[in-house]
Design an enzyme around this catalytic site. Structure first.
Site, PDB file in Angstrom:
ATOM      1  N   CYS A 113      -2.473  -9.809   1.623  1.00 46.28           N
ATOM      2  CA  CYS A 113      -1.355  -9.751   2.572  1.00 46.28           C
ATOM      3  C   CYS A 113      -0.651 -11.098   2.685  1.00 46.28           C
ATOM      4  O   CYS A 113      -1.261 -12.107   3.052  1.00 46.28           O
ATOM      5  CB  CYS A 113      -1.879  -9.305   3.935  1.00 46.28           C
ATOM      6  SG  CYS A 113      -0.738  -9.570   5.294  1.00 46.28           S
ATOM      7  N   GLY A 114       0.659 -11.132   2.388  1.00 49.22           N
ATOM      8  CA  GLY A 114       1.425 -12.375   2.458  1.00 49.22           C
ATOM      9  C   GLY A 114       1.494 -12.956   3.853  1.00 49.22           C
ATOM     10  O   GLY A 114       1.392 -14.178   4.050  1.00 49.22           O
ATOM     11  N   HIS A 115       1.666 -12.098   4.870  1.00 50.57           N
ATOM     12  CA  HIS A 115       1.710 -12.578   6.254  1.00 50.57           C
ATOM     13  C   HIS A 115       0.382 -13.221   6.646  1.00 50.57           C
ATOM     14  O   HIS A 115       0.348 -14.215   7.368  1.00 50.57           O
ATOM     15  CB  HIS A 115       2.023 -11.420   7.212  1.00 50.57           C
ATOM     16  CG  HIS A 115       3.339 -10.764   6.943  1.00 50.57           C
ATOM     17  ND1 HIS A 115       4.473 -11.471   6.613  1.00 50.57           N
ATOM     18  CD2 HIS A 115       3.705  -9.451   6.951  1.00 50.57           C
ATOM     19  CE1 HIS A 115       5.473 -10.625   6.438  1.00 50.57           C
ATOM     20  NE2 HIS A 115       5.030  -9.396   6.632  1.00 50.57           N
ATOM     21  N   CYS A 116      -0.714 -12.621   6.167  1.00 54.16           N
ATOM     22  CA  CYS A 116      -2.049 -13.173   6.472  1.00 54.16           C
ATOM     23  C   CYS A 116      -2.203 -14.558   5.848  1.00 54.16           C
ATOM     24  O   CYS A 116      -2.757 -15.481   6.470  1.00 54.16           O
ATOM     25  CB  CYS A 116      -3.141 -12.244   5.955  1.00 54.16           C
ATOM     26  SG  CYS A 116      -3.058 -10.553   6.581  1.00 54.16           S
TER      27      CYS A 116
END
Length: 775
Positions: free
Chosen positions: A58-61
């Site tokens: 996950c990029g946001h993570c």
């Protein structure tokens, strides 16, 4: 889905800002790593712990990780250390944790109090300093006492909402209700309480309890004197939406943007260049927003330099700004491009009067469309699908959707399978570039499949793709009440390696609950309109050790019953684990033969030998075998407001009970069920003093539903059985008031009982949240 889209864009904006400001975390990881083996033990030792559920991809993570670690380092040195932890929710062994905490996306952060007994969503910032300040406030009391002007000044600022309860004394029903509300909403708002209104920066003196809400917009403060918890929550929700929401790069505005898109109102969105045009447009636009306050439409002003994703979403171009878009509750969009400030008021009036025609977005109709899976756009939807004399399977997809990418080669195979049939079309529709007609198709996530027969009948099948061994199998992710699990789409199996040969797994009708489609290792899944036979036999063995022993005997039986209404499938236990999860079985029961009939009844023979196949199938066909009924264990402790019913307790608790019972059939993954849960809790609490009323729930994915009594076609389904045995299905609105009224209207009341509509049992009207489907 619209609200989730805009919230998602906001998260992207925050993540991008975070990337520009990342600073190195202190050496040594301060974030605790939790998993299924240590989660309960570690959480139980903390009165307050924050847990991030993340996925490695996950990029946001990834953007959050350094900020979260930095915050953990700072908070570990706090006067009262605050623990931050993380769980890889993508790890198979942690999936149960993710389900338990209802994780719908990544990253999701939860605040756990009292050893995990109290759980709240984290709704704070995503950068280190903001995380630290937010969590410091969460550790202390839910409401801070204001004893001086200085106390008030330190708590109430010009940028945030702050809610104060003013009381003559810190006791009584109003004070207790205020504290209950503060605890409930502490992750969303900051609260204070005082004995003296003159200590507050704004507002009149009061001589009785008052709720005063300070805000950085519009009238700056508002008062209420209704201290019922539901009424206060409604008051706060309405008062914290600005007349005009501003969407720019200021993080302080982000909570109001989320509230704007979460609102059930129609949404007016004006996009201008803030550096050149804000001062020209904002005064006129705010006048219009004030004029229509309370009339079912909300207004937002956005900077074109910050809201490029909005243009991409609507399929528009920057040179169309200044641009005003209104989207109504049905998803229809109305557009005015290149407008002047003086045009705002008359155009909005025309919209409100029903004069403006909706804007329908479509990609160009393709000039060349010769791939196996045909491309459909909005402008070709009528001719290709809705008014076609063809049988059409249509996939609604998003280019960025991973599940859609995994499904693509399967749909190619399906299209090739039907390529010689001129009456069948397999097609796809990019729902991010073309408007979906919501009056015809209910697309709440990707991919969603619809089948429309040449006669005009439609079935919906929303799928997610699961990797199983070397092949990909679609399975249902969610179904609304209007959809019938296991009947919407069926599958049969054709070996890609030996297509056309007489394999035992050909035409093995899959009329099961949509958790899975059992498969042979070399099979491809073909979606069909309907199952071929009334009975489906499924034999699961270990292919590496037992296939050669079982397949010849099993195939003999399959040939014997050919044309007699029963299909046969042979499955590898290593590939079909979801089947065992669905039936509530264990791998050590294999070799395992299950037959499911058209009514959904299941018949089971575990640990069988090859020589037992033929006689057992004969016994089944002769009606001798008794059905297998799946049930969870009867709970030893069942003291929550909503009681748990399993199949083994259904007779005593519901069917043969002398009580009035409202029973919910639900699925743990069902978004509607999750939204209904707190409402049913309130209903149960309302009736808790009435010994003749039970509110209960039944997990229909873990317990077999007796179809001869209950017609459960989707989730949630509610049934009410009165003490005299009258059985009714509840079809009303899913609000507290409507459900209570339904029960009171239909229950059988013994003479000794007291009415639950007594003064102590009255409740204030609450506004139920609109039910939104989940991915």
């Amino acid at each position: 889905m619209e609200a989730r889209f805009w919230s998602g864009m906001l998260v992207i904006a925050v993540a991008l800002l975070a990337l520009l400001n990342v600073s190195a975390a202190e050496e040594g990881e301060k974030v605790l790593t939790l998993d299924h083996s240590n989660f309960s033990e570690i959480v139980s030792k903390h009165d307050f712990i924050v847990v991030e559920f993340y996925a490695p991809w996950c990029g946001h993570c990834k953007s959050l990780a350094p900020e979260y670690e930095k915050a953990a380092s700072i908070l570990s040195s706090h006067e009262t250390p605050i623990a931050l932890a993380k769980v890889d929710a993508n790890e198979e062994s942690n999936k149960e944790l993710a389900t338990e905490f209802q994780i719908q996306g990544f990253p999701t952060i939860k605040i756990l109090r009292n050893g995990g007994k109290s759980i709240q969503d984290y709704n704070g910032p995503r950068e280190a300093d903001g995380i630290v300040e937010y969590l410091k406030k969460q550790v202390g009391p839910a409401s801070s006492e204001i004893k001086s002007v200085e106390d008030a000044a330190s708590l109430i600022d010009e940028k945030n909402v702050f809610i104060v309860g003013v009381f003559p004394k810190f006791s009584g029903e109003e004070y207790d209700n205020f504290m209950t509300l503060a605890e409930k909403l502490r992750s969303d708002y900051s609260f204070g309480h005082t004995l003296d209104a003159k200590l507050l920066p704004r507002g009149e003196l009061v001589n009785k309890p008052a709720l005063r809400l300070f805000k950085p917009f519009d009238e700056l403060f508002v008062d209420s004197q209704d201290f019922q918890v539901d009424a206060m929550e409604k008051f706060i929700g309405e008062a914290t939406i600005p007349i005009l929401t501003i969407w720019n790069d200021d993080p302080a505005n982000h909570p109001y943007i989320n509230k704007f898109f979460d609102s059930p109102n129609a949404k007016a969105m004006l996009f201008v260049n803030f550096s050149k045009e804000q001062d020209l447009f904002q005064p006129k636009y705010k006048e219009v927003a004030a004029l229509y306050k309370g009339k079912g439409i909300s207004f937002m002003l956005g900077d074109v330099d910050v809201t490029q994703n909005a243009f991409q979403y609507f399929g528009l171009k920057g040179d169309q700004a200044p641009l005003l878009i209104i989207q109504n509750a049905e998803g229809l969009k109305y557009l005015k491009a290149n407008l002047e400030p003086s045009q705002i008021a008359p155009w909005v009036k025309e919209y409100m009067d029903g004069i403006v025609k909706p804007f329908i977005r479509s990609e160009p109709v393709p000039q060349v469309n010769n791939e196996p899976v045909k491309v459909v756009v909005r402008d070709s939807l009528e001719d290709t699908v809705l008014n076609s004399a063809k049988n059409v399977l249509l996939e609604f997809y998003a280019p960025w959707c991973g599940h859609c990418k995994e499904l693509a080669p399967i749909l190619d195979e399906v299209a090739i399978f039907f390529e010689k049939d001129p009456d069948v079309i397999i097609a796809k529709f990019d729902a991010t570039a073309n408007d979906v007609p919501s009056e015809t198709f209910d697309v709440q996530g990707f991919p969603t499949l619809y089948f429309r027969s040449s006669s005009g009948l439609s079935w919906a099948h929303q799928v997610r793709v699961i990797l199983v061994g070397p092949i990909i199998v679609p399975s249902v992710a969610s179904a609304t009440r209007e959809q019938k699990p296991g009947v919407l789409a069926h599958c049969f199996f054709v070996s890609s390696a030996v297509a056309g040969q007489d394999q035992v797994h050909h035409n093995a009708g899959c009329a099961l609950h949509p958790y899975f489609c059992p498969i042979h290792e070399t099979s491809s899944v073909i979606l069909q309109q309907q199952s071929r036979n009334a009975h489906t036999a499924m034999l699961f063995v270990n292919f590496s050790k037992e296939q050669d022993l079982f397949q010849p005997k099993y195939k003999e039986v399959a040939a014997l019953y050919k044309g007699k209404g029963i299909s046969f499938m042979l499955g590898d236990v290593d590939v079909t684990q979801n089947a065992f999860q669905y039936f509530g079985l264990k791998g050590d029961q294999a070799p395992l033969l299950i037959i499911q009939n058209a009514e959904g009844l299941k018949y089971l023979k575990a640990n069988l030998e090859p020589s037992q196949i033929a006689p057992w199938v004969k016994e089944y066909m002769d009606g001798i075998v008794k059905p297998f009924i799946r049930s969870e264990p009867v709970p030893q402790v069942n003291n929550e407001p909503v009681k748990v019913v399993v199949r083994d307790s259904l007779e005593d608790t519901v069917l043969n009970s002398a009580k009035n019972v409202l029973l919910e059939f639900y699925a743990p993954w069902c978004g509607h069920c999750k939204e209904l849960a707190p409402i049913l809790d309130e209903v149960a609490i309302f009736f808790e003093k009435d010994p003749d009323v039970i509110i209960a729930k039944f997990d229909a994915t873990a317990n077999d539903v007796p179809s001869e009594t209950f017609d459960v076609q989707g989730f949630p389904t509610l049934y009410f059985r009165s003490s005299s045995g009258n059985l009714l299905q509840y079809e009303g609105d899913r609000t507290k008031e409507d459900i209570i009224e339904f029960i009171q209207t239909n229950l059988d009341k013994p003479a000794h009982s007291t009415s639950v509509t007594s003064e102590a049992g009255k409740f204030d009207s609450i506004k139920a949240d609109s039910i939104r489907d989940e991915l």
